[in-house]
Design an enzyme around this catalytic site. Structure first.
Site, PDB file in Angstrom:
ATOM      1  N   CYS A   1      11.169  82.205   4.083  1.00 52.02           N
ATOM      2  CA  CYS A   1       9.747  82.121   4.448  1.00 52.02           C
ATOM      3  C   CYS A   1       9.663  81.716   5.918  1.00 52.02           C
ATOM      4  O   CYS A   1      10.646  81.859   6.651  1.00 52.02           O
ATOM      5  CB  CYS A   1       8.977  81.180   3.515  1.00 52.02           C
TER       6      CYS A   1
ATOM      7  N   ASN B   1      10.529  77.277   5.789  1.00 47.54           N
ATOM      8  CA  ASN B   1      11.562  76.827   4.845  1.00 47.54           C
ATOM      9  C   ASN B   1      11.268  75.431   4.290  1.00 47.54           C
ATOM     10  O   ASN B   1      12.178  74.659   3.983  1.00 47.54           O
ATOM     11  CB  ASN B   1      12.971  76.878   5.476  1.00 47.54           C
TER      12      ASN B   1
ATOM     13  N   CYS C   1       7.935  75.113   2.269  1.00 47.96           N
ATOM     14  CA  CYS C   1       6.985  75.282   1.160  1.00 47.96           C
ATOM     15  C   CYS C   1       7.443  76.330   0.156  1.00 47.96           C
ATOM     16  O   CYS C   1       7.815  76.014  -0.972  1.00 47.96           O
ATOM     17  CB  CYS C   1       5.593  75.658   1.688  1.00 47.96           C
ATOM     18  N   ARG C   2       7.409  77.617   0.532  1.00 47.36           N
ATOM     19  CA  ARG C   2       7.650  78.690  -0.433  1.00 47.36           C
ATOM     20  C   ARG C   2       9.124  78.925  -0.745  1.00 47.36           C
ATOM     21  O   ARG C   2       9.511  78.999  -1.922  1.00 47.36           O
ATOM     22  CB  ARG C   2       7.002  79.993   0.071  1.00 47.36           C
ATOM     23  N   SER C   3       9.953  79.117   0.289  1.00 46.97           N
ATOM     24  CA  SER C   3      11.341  79.521  -0.014  1.00 46.97           C
ATOM     25  C   SER C   3      12.173  78.442  -0.709  1.00 46.97           C
ATOM     26  O   SER C   3      13.001  78.793  -1.561  1.00 46.97           O
ATOM     27  CB  SER C   3      12.049  80.084   1.230  1.00 46.97           C
TER      28      SER C   3
ATOM     29  N   ASP D   1       0.853  81.701   2.122  1.00 51.33           N
ATOM     30  CA  ASP D   1       1.386  80.470   2.692  1.00 51.33           C
ATOM     31  C   ASP D   1       0.480  79.298   2.293  1.00 51.33           C
ATOM     32  O   ASP D   1      -0.696  79.279   2.664  1.00 51.33           O
ATOM     33  CB  ASP D   1       1.416  80.630   4.217  1.00 51.33           C
TER      34      ASP D   1
HETATM   35  P1  4NP Z   1       6.488  77.990   4.418  1.00 50.76           P
HETATM   36  O1  4NP Z   1       5.152  77.278   4.902  1.00 50.76           O
HETATM   37  O2  4NP Z   1       6.719  79.154   5.342  1.00 50.76           O
HETATM   38  O3  4NP Z   1       6.162  78.429   3.019  1.00 50.76           O
HETATM   39  O4  4NP Z   1       7.571  76.938   4.479  1.00 50.76           O
HETATM   40  C1  4NP Z   1       4.959  76.835   6.227  1.00 50.76           C
HETATM   41  C2  4NP Z   1       5.406  75.610   6.610  1.00 50.76           C
HETATM   42  C3  4NP Z   1       5.195  75.155   7.892  1.00 50.76           C
HETATM   43  C4  4NP Z   1       4.534  75.948   8.791  1.00 50.76           C
HETATM   44  C5  4NP Z   1       4.081  77.202   8.418  1.00 50.76           C
HETATM   45  C6  4NP Z   1       4.312  77.643   7.130  1.00 50.76           C
HETATM   46  N1  4NP Z   1       4.282  75.489  10.104  1.00 50.76           N
HETATM   47  O5  4NP Z   1       3.598  76.191  10.859  1.00 50.76           O
HETATM   48  O6  4NP Z   1       4.751  74.409  10.471  1.00 50.76           O
END
Ligand code: 4NP
Length: 145
Positions: free
Chosen positions: A7, A10, A12-14, A115
């Site tokens: 994702c 790294n 939240c989702r992955s 997201d």
């Molecule tokens: P992820 O979510 O891609 O599912 O881990 C996010 C976590 C942090 C950020 C964006 C998406 N960020 O912009 O910090």
């Protein structure tokens, strides 16, 4: 067989996808996750991802974020990305068609795992449900022969 979940952050989702898939497979499968962005390197998953995983009996608290590296194309057999933006970012690093063919949208073409970073606890539960179904589907589609 080695499978990588990818994702943006790294956190939240992955990591959730990694934990859910690992809970469904035996140890002959090696599963990891990475982010296309480097803001959270070395940190634990978002506490809302840890909480929703816990609620469903999965512990992801020991995972630590890392950035996707070109070497991952050699290391892993399949690379599942969460959304079209991840698909574009990972594809941009592919050096050949073998690399490119390893990259799959986890929900299928044009379908994004939203997201949840700026969202609520409910958004994290919705992501959990999507990934729970997606991992069942990918086991059927890619891991059973
Ligand atoms: P992820 O979510 O891609 O599912 O881990 C996010 C976590 C942090 C950020 C964006 C998406 N960020 O912009 O910090």
């Amino acid at each position: 067989m080695k499978i990588l979940m990818v994702c943006l952050g790294n956190i939240c989702r992955s990591p959730l996808a990694e934990g859910i898939l690992r809970s469904k497979l035996d140890s002959k499968y090696s599963i990891d996750s990475a982010g296309t962005g480097g803001w959270h390197i070395g940190v634990a998953p978002d506490k809302r991802s840890v909480a929703v995983a816990n609620k469903h009996g999965i512990d992801i608290s020991n995972l630590r974020a890392r950035i996707f590296q070109i070497n991952d194309f050699e290391e892993f057999d399949l690379i599942f990305v969460m959304d079209e933006s991840n698909f574009k970012d990972v594809s941009a690093l592919a050096l050949n068609e073998i690399h490119q063919n390893k990259i799959k949208m986890i929900l299928g073409t044009s379908q994004n795992v939203p997201d949840p970073y700026w969202g609520t606890e409910e958004d994290f539960e919705a992501v959990y449900q999507l990934l729970d179904q997606a991992t069942d589907d990918l086991i059927q589609q890619f891991l059973q022969s």
